[in-house]
Motif scaffolding. Structure first.
Motif, PDB file in Angstrom:
ATOM      1  N   UNK A   1       0.879  -1.091   0.053  1.00 35.18           N
ATOM      2  CA  UNK A   1       0.019  -0.117   0.044  1.00 35.18           C
ATOM      3  C   UNK A   1       0.900   1.224   0.086  1.00 35.18           C
ATOM      4  N   UNK A   2       0.843   1.736  -1.140  1.00 36.54           N
ATOM      5  CA  UNK A   2       1.486   3.286  -1.013  1.00 36.54           C
ATOM      6  C   UNK A   2       0.828   4.336  -0.362  1.00 36.54           C
ATOM      7  N   UNK A   3       1.419   5.121   0.548  1.00 39.74           N
ATOM      8  CA  UNK A   3       0.881   5.915   1.655  1.00 39.74           C
ATOM      9  C   UNK A   3       1.289   7.304   1.231  1.00 39.74           C
ATOM     10  N   UNK A   4       2.550   7.563   0.601  1.00 42.89           N
ATOM     11  CA  UNK A   4       3.148   8.908   0.616  1.00 42.89           C
ATOM     12  C   UNK A   4       4.225   8.557  -0.575  1.00 42.89           C
ATOM     13  N   UNK A   5       4.676   9.802  -1.270  1.00 41.09           N
ATOM     14  CA  UNK A   5       5.765   9.704  -2.151  1.00 41.09           C
ATOM     15  C   UNK A   5       6.938   9.148  -1.580  1.00 41.09           C
ATOM     16  N   UNK A   6       7.759   8.464  -2.351  1.00 41.27           N
ATOM     17  CA  UNK A   6       8.671   7.664  -1.966  1.00 41.27           C
ATOM     18  C   UNK A   6      10.038   8.611  -2.002  1.00 41.27           C
TER      19      UNK A   6
ATOM     20  N   UNK B   1      19.426   3.371  20.387  1.00 43.43           N
ATOM     21  CA  UNK B   1      20.102   2.637  21.532  1.00 43.43           C
ATOM     22  C   UNK B   1      19.812   1.156  21.800  1.00 43.43           C
ATOM     23  N   UNK B   2      18.600   0.761  21.270  1.00 45.98           N
ATOM     24  CA  UNK B   2      18.092  -0.617  21.575  1.00 45.98           C
ATOM     25  C   UNK B   2      18.719  -1.608  20.527  1.00 45.98           C
ATOM     26  N   UNK B   3      18.734  -2.925  20.963  1.00 46.86           N
ATOM     27  CA  UNK B   3      19.199  -3.865  20.103  1.00 46.86           C
ATOM     28  C   UNK B   3      18.433  -3.895  18.910  1.00 46.86           C
ATOM     29  N   UNK B   4      18.939  -3.770  17.600  1.00 46.47           N
ATOM     30  CA  UNK B   4      18.484  -3.961  16.436  1.00 46.47           C
ATOM     31  C   UNK B   4      18.937  -4.810  15.537  1.00 46.47           C
ATOM     32  N   UNK B   5      18.190  -5.826  14.929  1.00 39.73           N
ATOM     33  CA  UNK B   5      18.757  -6.775  13.992  1.00 39.73           C
ATOM     34  C   UNK B   5      18.824  -6.186  12.742  1.00 39.73           C
ATOM     35  N   UNK B   6      19.632  -6.327  11.697  1.00 39.31           N
ATOM     36  CA  UNK B   6      19.782  -5.837  10.399  1.00 39.31           C
ATOM     37  C   UNK B   6      18.860  -6.298   9.693  1.00 39.31           C
ATOM     38  N   UNK B   7      17.725  -7.256   9.923  1.00 39.77           N
ATOM     39  CA  UNK B   7      16.765  -7.590   9.155  1.00 39.77           C
ATOM     40  C   UNK B   7      15.753  -6.473   9.180  1.00 39.77           C
ATOM     41  N   UNK B   8      15.855  -5.584   9.975  1.00 37.89           N
ATOM     42  CA  UNK B   8      15.058  -4.472   9.815  1.00 37.89           C
ATOM     43  C   UNK B   8      15.118  -3.378   8.750  1.00 37.89           C
TER      44      UNK B   8
ATOM     45  N   UNK C   1       9.555   1.690   4.164  1.00 39.82           N
ATOM     46  CA  UNK C   1       9.210   3.071   4.647  1.00 39.82           C
ATOM     47  C   UNK C   1       9.438   4.231   3.738  1.00 39.82           C
ATOM     48  N   UNK C   2      10.914   4.188   2.961  1.00 38.09           N
ATOM     49  CA  UNK C   2      11.559   5.175   2.338  1.00 38.09           C
ATOM     50  C   UNK C   2      10.988   5.177   0.839  1.00 38.09           C
ATOM     51  N   UNK C   3      10.340   3.972   0.377  1.00 35.49           N
ATOM     52  CA  UNK C   3       9.763   3.925  -0.829  1.00 35.49           C
ATOM     53  C   UNK C   3       8.310   4.317  -0.687  1.00 35.49           C
ATOM     54  N   UNK C   4       7.820   4.636   0.576  1.00 36.15           N
ATOM     55  CA  UNK C   4       6.394   5.493   0.520  1.00 36.15           C
ATOM     56  C   UNK C   4       5.491   4.509   0.811  1.00 36.15           C
ATOM     57  N   UNK C   5       5.823   3.284   1.134  1.00 39.73           N
ATOM     58  CA  UNK C   5       5.098   2.135   1.350  1.00 39.73           C
ATOM     59  C   UNK C   5       4.847   1.947   2.597  1.00 39.73           C
TER      60      UNK C   5
END
Length: 451
Positions: free
Chosen positions: A165-170, A405-412, A419-423
């Motif tokens: 679903x496109x929600x804004x221009x990417x 600062x929280x642990x973040x797996x790179x699968x994020x 998100x950066x594609x506007x989806x």
């Protein structure tokens, strides 16, 4: 079974024609020994499926670059082969005769694996995996690795339809840089006492920096597919078809022109995903050669998703540095990180006045043991750099800077790119579970990894 193998080959040595077969069998066993010796002396661990995948996917350049690590195991392999042939020849002359006892002993190494297989299949296997009880005990790992590759290669024939679903221009240029074997512990961006990332340090105020990023696996051939697709570590060994649900196919269906530009030679598993890009190019040379390719890719006014897969600090790191590179007293590994930083400087300069976002993460880190840099399952070797940099024309609603600062797996990376594609990204994603795929191809809790 090993003693049986010796007697079997002693019989073959009694004839000049069958002795050729015996020599071939001994050479193969010596290669099996070479693998075990290398794992023991270099990695202090046993061989596993993940390592088999790396060998299957390797290429001449990569093998040559790592050959210095195998000098001692290679010498021991030749010594083992010599002792093997000497022992078999001695048995041929002095011990083995054509009678029932020796014939029976000679066949045991062929019969016993079949008996173990029947027991494993129909009696009890104590919950274990595939039967590996034969003198060529690494064969099973390679067979499973090859099966995995065939399944992954089939991905190119399976193009899924995404519910997006496109929600804004990417953002116009969404760029993912996949690093190689870079430890965040050796980057001044993360507090290292040597100035290994001077230019990236200067850009920190224009970045979102993930302070506690971890990789989902300890080798490239497992971690990169997990980063680029929605497959879960629990599914990786048995549901490879789900790798087709990857970020490149998603970009293609979202109206983005996709690019895969790499200075790493082809590797089947990763190349299967790369092949889904509309534009693919593997370039020779040091990582700086990727910058002109990036400049060409961003020329056209259109939405673009670009993956840059660089050599980074891939072992041997000394081979990742141009001949004229000034290491400034640093060892090869730290110097390779500083060289990567110089490549970033050129990339960021190219994209400064554009509507571009750059996401960078290393595929995995490394564990330092003595003077060796090792691919092993450990928390130390999963700690990786992960950050986002913004071009000047990125809209304000996308420009989020600071430190996570929280642990973040790179699968994020997968929902972040959406998100950066506007989806609309998924509400929940696999990175939240912090599951890790170990070198035995088994999913485990990250917290259970050794330090």
């Amino acid at each position: 079974m090993f003693c049986s193998f010796l007697v079997f080959n002693a019989f073959l040595f009694k004839n000049k024609y069958t002795s050729i077969i015996a020599v071939i069998l001994c050479v193969l066993l010596s290669l099996n020994f070479l693998i075990s010796a290398s794992c023991f002396l270099i990695y202090h661990s046993g061989f596993n499926i993940g390592m088999a995948i790396s060998i299957v996917e390797s290429n001449v350049n990569e093998a040559m670059s790592m050959s210095y690590m195998f000098i001692l195991p290679g010498i021991l392999c030749l010594l083992f082969l010599g002792i093997l042939l000497y022992t078999i020849n001695y048995l041929r002359k002095s011990v083995v005769t054509f009678n029932f006892k020796f014939i029976f002993i000679a066949l045991l190494w062929l019969i016993m694996p079949f008996i173990f297989f029947l027991k494993h299949r129909y009696v009890s296997n104590k919950g274990g995996g595939s039967m590996i009880k034969n003198v060529y005990y690494h064969y099973t790992d390679f067979r499973i690795a090859q099966d995995i590759q065939e399944d992954i290669n089939a991905l190119t024939k399976n193009v899924p339809v995404f519910n997006i679903k496109k929600i804004q221009p990417g953002i116009e240029n969404v760029i993912l840089i996949i690093g190689e074997s870079e430890r965040k512990q050796n980057m001044s961006l993360y507090g290292y006492n040597k100035k290994t990332t001077p230019y990236t340090d200067e850009q920190a105020g224009n970045m979102m920096i993930f302070d506690n990023a971890v990789s989902p696996a300890g080798i490239t051939n497992l971690s990169v597919p997990l980063m680029l697709s929605s497959i879960h570590p629990d599914e990786f060994r048995y549901s490879y078809d789900k790798l087709s649900y990857n970020i490149i196919n998603l970009a293609n269906q979202s109206g983005y022109n996709s690019f895969w530009i790499s200075t790493q030679a082809s590797a089947r598993g990763i190349t299967a995903i790369a092949s889904m890009s509309k534009n693919k190019k593997w370039v020779n040379g040091f990582d700086e050669v990727i910058v002109p390719e990036l400049k060409n890719a961003i020329q056209k006014k259109e939405d673009k998703f670009i993956i840059l897969h660089i050599m980074g600090s891939h072992p041997n790191p000394c081979n990742r540095l141009p001949p004229n590179w000034n290491s400034e007293g640093m060892d090869c590994y730290d110097s390779s990180i500083k060289y990567t930083d110089s490549v970033f400087k050129n990339i960021f300069s190219t994209l400064k006045n554009t509507n571009s976002v750059v996401i960078y993460a290393s595929d995995h880190g490394l564990k330092i043991r003595g003077d060796k840099l090792l691919h092993v399952d450990s928390k130390e070797s999963t700690q990786v750099p992960f950050f986002v940099w913004y071009g000047d024309k990125v809209p304000a609603n996308y420009r989020i800077t600071g430190h996570e600062t929280k642990r973040t797996q790179t699968t994020y990376i997968y929902p972040l790119i959406m998100k950066y594609m506007g989806l609309e990204p998924p509400q929940h994603y696999k990175n939240e579970g912090n599951k890790y795929l170990n070198l035995e191809m088994k999913s485990t809790e990250y917290d259970k990894l050794p330090e």
